[in-house]
Design a protein around this motif. Structure first.
Motif, PDB file in Angstrom:
ATOM      1  N   ASP A 166       0.814  -1.219   0.000  1.00 44.00           N
ATOM      2  CA  ASP A 166       0.000   0.000   0.000  1.00 44.00           C
ATOM      3  C   ASP A 166       0.845   1.266   0.000  1.00 44.00           C
ATOM      4  O   ASP A 166       0.297   2.369  -0.002  1.00 44.00           O
ATOM      5  CB  ASP A 166      -0.914   0.014   1.239  1.00 44.00           C
ATOM      6  N   LEU A 167       2.153   1.125  -0.009  1.00 47.04           N
ATOM      7  CA  LEU A 167       3.054   2.269   0.078  1.00 47.04           C
ATOM      8  C   LEU A 167       3.743   2.508  -1.262  1.00 47.04           C
ATOM      9  O   LEU A 167       4.224   1.569  -1.895  1.00 47.04           O
ATOM     10  CB  LEU A 167       4.103   2.017   1.154  1.00 47.04           C
ATOM     11  N   LYS A 168       3.787   3.771  -1.673  1.00 43.63           N
ATOM     12  CA  LYS A 168       4.424   4.129  -2.939  1.00 43.63           C
ATOM     13  C   LYS A 168       5.437   5.240  -2.698  1.00 43.63           C
ATOM     14  O   LYS A 168       5.166   6.209  -1.982  1.00 43.63           O
ATOM     15  CB  LYS A 168       3.377   4.603  -3.959  1.00 43.63           C
ATOM     16  N   ALA A 188      -4.635  14.470   1.107  1.00 44.57           N
ATOM     17  CA  ALA A 188      -5.372  13.206   1.195  1.00 44.57           C
ATOM     18  C   ALA A 188      -6.419  13.179   0.093  1.00 44.57           C
ATOM     19  O   ALA A 188      -7.098  14.185  -0.174  1.00 44.57           O
ATOM     20  CB  ALA A 188      -6.040  13.056   2.555  1.00 44.57           C
ATOM     21  N   ASP A 189      -6.531  12.022  -0.576  1.00 42.50           N
ATOM     22  CA  ASP A 189      -7.566  11.778  -1.577  1.00 42.50           C
ATOM     23  C   ASP A 189      -8.593  10.808  -1.002  1.00 42.50           C
ATOM     24  O   ASP A 189      -8.244   9.894  -0.246  1.00 42.50           O
ATOM     25  CB  ASP A 189      -6.972  11.150  -2.843  1.00 42.50           C
ATOM     26  N   TYR A 190      -9.850  11.014  -1.385  1.00 38.87           N
ATOM     27  CA  TYR A 190     -10.895  10.043  -1.044  1.00 38.87           C
ATOM     28  C   TYR A 190     -11.577   9.629  -2.333  1.00 38.87           C
ATOM     29  O   TYR A 190     -12.226  10.444  -2.995  1.00 38.87           O
ATOM     30  CB  TYR A 190     -11.914  10.627  -0.074  1.00 38.87           C
ATOM     31  N   ASN A 191     -11.396   8.366  -2.718  1.00 40.28           N
ATOM     32  CA  ASN A 191     -11.926   7.872  -3.980  1.00 40.28           C
ATOM     33  C   ASN A 191     -13.368   7.401  -3.789  1.00 40.28           C
ATOM     34  O   ASN A 191     -13.624   6.371  -3.152  1.00 40.28           O
ATOM     35  CB  ASN A 191     -11.059   6.726  -4.496  1.00 40.28           C
ATOM     36  N   LEU A 192     -14.307   8.167  -4.348  1.00 40.85           N
ATOM     37  CA  LEU A 192     -15.715   7.790  -4.289  1.00 40.85           C
ATOM     38  C   LEU A 192     -16.011   6.647  -5.240  1.00 40.85           C
ATOM     39  O   LEU A 192     -16.936   5.861  -5.013  1.00 40.85           O
ATOM     40  CB  LEU A 192     -16.587   8.998  -4.633  1.00 40.85           C
ATOM     41  N   SER A 193     -15.248   6.561  -6.323  1.00 39.24           N
ATOM     42  CA  SER A 193     -15.359   5.483  -7.306  1.00 39.24           C
ATOM     43  C   SER A 193     -14.065   5.478  -8.102  1.00 39.24           C
ATOM     44  O   SER A 193     -13.135   6.235  -7.804  1.00 39.24           O
ATOM     45  CB  SER A 193     -16.566   5.704  -8.237  1.00 39.24           C
ATOM     46  N   THR A 230      -1.960   4.067   0.815  1.00 37.07           N
ATOM     47  CA  THR A 230      -3.363   3.808   0.513  1.00 37.07           C
ATOM     48  C   THR A 230      -4.001   2.987   1.628  1.00 37.07           C
ATOM     49  O   THR A 230      -3.475   1.938   2.033  1.00 37.07           O
ATOM     50  CB  THR A 230      -3.494   3.056  -0.817  1.00 37.07           C
ATOM     51  N   MET A 231      -5.153   3.489   2.115  1.00 37.02           N
ATOM     52  CA  MET A 231      -5.947   2.776   3.121  1.00 37.02           C
ATOM     53  C   MET A 231      -7.381   2.671   2.597  1.00 37.02           C
ATOM     54  O   MET A 231      -8.173   3.606   2.779  1.00 37.02           O
ATOM     55  CB  MET A 231      -5.939   3.510   4.454  1.00 37.02           C
ATOM     56  N   GLY A 232      -7.699   1.602   1.894  1.00 34.76           N
ATOM     57  CA  GLY A 232      -9.025   1.480   1.306  1.00 34.76           C
ATOM     58  C   GLY A 232      -9.248   2.550   0.260  1.00 34.76           C
ATOM     59  O   GLY A 232      -8.491   2.649  -0.716  1.00 34.76           O
ATOM     60  N   ASN A 233     -10.252   3.395   0.475  1.00 35.98           N
ATOM     61  CA  ASN A 233     -10.564   4.470  -0.469  1.00 35.98           C
ATOM     62  C   ASN A 233      -9.759   5.739  -0.214  1.00 35.98           C
ATOM     63  O   ASN A 233      -9.872   6.706  -0.963  1.00 35.98           O
ATOM     64  CB  ASN A 233     -12.054   4.823  -0.401  1.00 35.98           C
ATOM     65  N   ILE A 234      -8.960   5.761   0.833  1.00 37.03           N
ATOM     66  CA  ILE A 234      -8.213   6.954   1.221  1.00 37.03           C
ATOM     67  C   ILE A 234      -6.745   6.803   0.818  1.00 37.03           C
ATOM     68  O   ILE A 234      -6.138   5.752   1.022  1.00 37.03           O
ATOM     69  CB  ILE A 234      -8.315   7.206   2.734  1.00 37.03           C
ATOM     70  N   VAL A 235      -6.180   7.874   0.255  1.00 36.91           N
ATOM     71  CA  VAL A 235      -4.755   7.907  -0.090  1.00 36.91           C
ATOM     72  C   VAL A 235      -4.132   9.113   0.608  1.00 36.91           C
ATOM     73  O   VAL A 235      -4.509  10.255   0.343  1.00 36.91           O
ATOM     74  CB  VAL A 235      -4.530   8.009  -1.608  1.00 36.91           C
TER      75      VAL A 235
END
Length: 325
Positions: free
Chosen positions: A215-217, A273-278, A244-249
């Motif tokens: 999950d680490l880049k 922080a990003d939150y991926n809705l889709s 990356t933690m699930g939908n959160i980066v």
């Protein structure tokens, strides 16, 4: 009579539809609200910006024997202020086959492509080009480009571009740009080069790397520029990481550029922080702080904020939404 009329209409409509059935419409809509501190006097401390929003049309025609004709027209869209000009982004016509791709038109330089592949805050107010930007040179999207891109050889690819008369009408200038990249699973490596007399840069080199471990880049970049006569040579670098933690980066990076013969060396650090809705829609928030930079240098010619106080300090809190289609 109705059935006959419908059949006739269908007979005429079908060929017209078939002629355009290979056209794809795509785009990216990206808007943010920006809260800026230490901006120049008279500049609003709150702004709404359309960050490299775009719409594009592309297609191909099978010519047989594994050869295809390809084309693309991509344009900037200013969602916050309306307007935008046709074919302002990568727009070209060309051929594609087992030998690779050749195209002519307007396109990012091969050197620029290396940097765009690893910027964790690309096309936001925290873009690394706030520090490393040179839109008239390696970081540009020049006109009058002839370009070749190779197929992948077990993850290895290369590209070469020739740019002519980019600066102005009847201006006899030219540039060359090359890159060599390696993409294999979690690893990305890239090297780019630009040489020419059509910009403020005489020669420019770039090295870029990205590595994903679970999950680490991690990402890193190094730039070296030799300026034209009378200019200032410089070295720049960037280090960043994302988790990356699930939908959160969660992500952060630091960018710095050391310029010869001046004490005004730009630098910037960013967290966000990003939150991926889709897969196509995301929300994000970021905070960037820097010196001697213009925030928004990587997102277009408008909605930019230059540091305007003694010491060159500037900071921005940006909240945005991105949707791709």
């Amino acid at each position: 009579k109705s059935l006959i009329a419908l059949a006739v209409a269908g007979a005429f409509a079908a060929p017209a539809f078939a002629a355009t059935s290979n056209v794809d419409i795509y785009g990216k809509l990206h808007v943010s609200v920006n809260f800026v501190d230490d901006q120049p006097v008279g500049t609003s401390d709150v702004g709404i910006s359309s960050n490299a929003s775009r719409i594009g049309f592309k297609g191909s025609e099978d010519l047989g024997g594994g050869l295809s004709a390809i084309w693309q027209i991509e344009s900037t869209v200013a969602l916050d202020e309306s307007g935008g000009n046709l074919a302002t982004r990568n727009s070209f016509i060309g051929l594609k086959g087992g030998f690779g791709t050749v195209l002519a038109g307007r396109h990012d330089t091969p050197l620029k492509i290396v940097g765009r592949s690893i910027d964790l805050f690309g096309d936001t107010m925290g873009d690394s080009r706030n520090v490393l930007n040179d839109p008239t040179g390696g970081e540009g999207r020049p006109n009058n480009v002839a370009m070749y891109m190779s197929p992948s050889f077990s993850g290895v690819e290369f590209a070469a571009a020739y740019i002519t008369d980019d600066a102005a009408a009847n201006d006899d200038t030219e540039m060359y740009s090359l890159n060599l990249t390696y993409k294999n699973g979690p690893l990305y490596l890239g090297a780019g080069f630009l040489d020419g007399d059509g910009s403020s840069v005489d020669k420019m080199w770039r090295l870029g790397a990205g590595f994903t471990m679970g999950d680490l880049k991690f990402v890193a970049q190094y730039d070296k520029r030799d300026a034209l006569a009378g200019g200032n040579d410089s070295d720049g670098w960037m280090l960043g990481a994302a988790y990356t933690m699930g939908n959160i980066v969660l992500k952060a990076n630091y960018v710095e550029r050391d310029i010869d013969n001046t004490g005004n060396d730009p630098q910037q650090w960013t967290v966000g922080a990003d939150y991926n809705l889709s897969k196509r829609t995301s929300l994000y928030a970021l905070y960037a702080n820097g010196e001697y930079i213009t925030v928004g240098s990587g997102v277009g010619s408008s909605d930019q904020y230059a540091s305007g106080v003694a010491g060159g300090d500037i900071s921005v809190l940006s909240v945005g939404m991105i949707h791709t289609f």
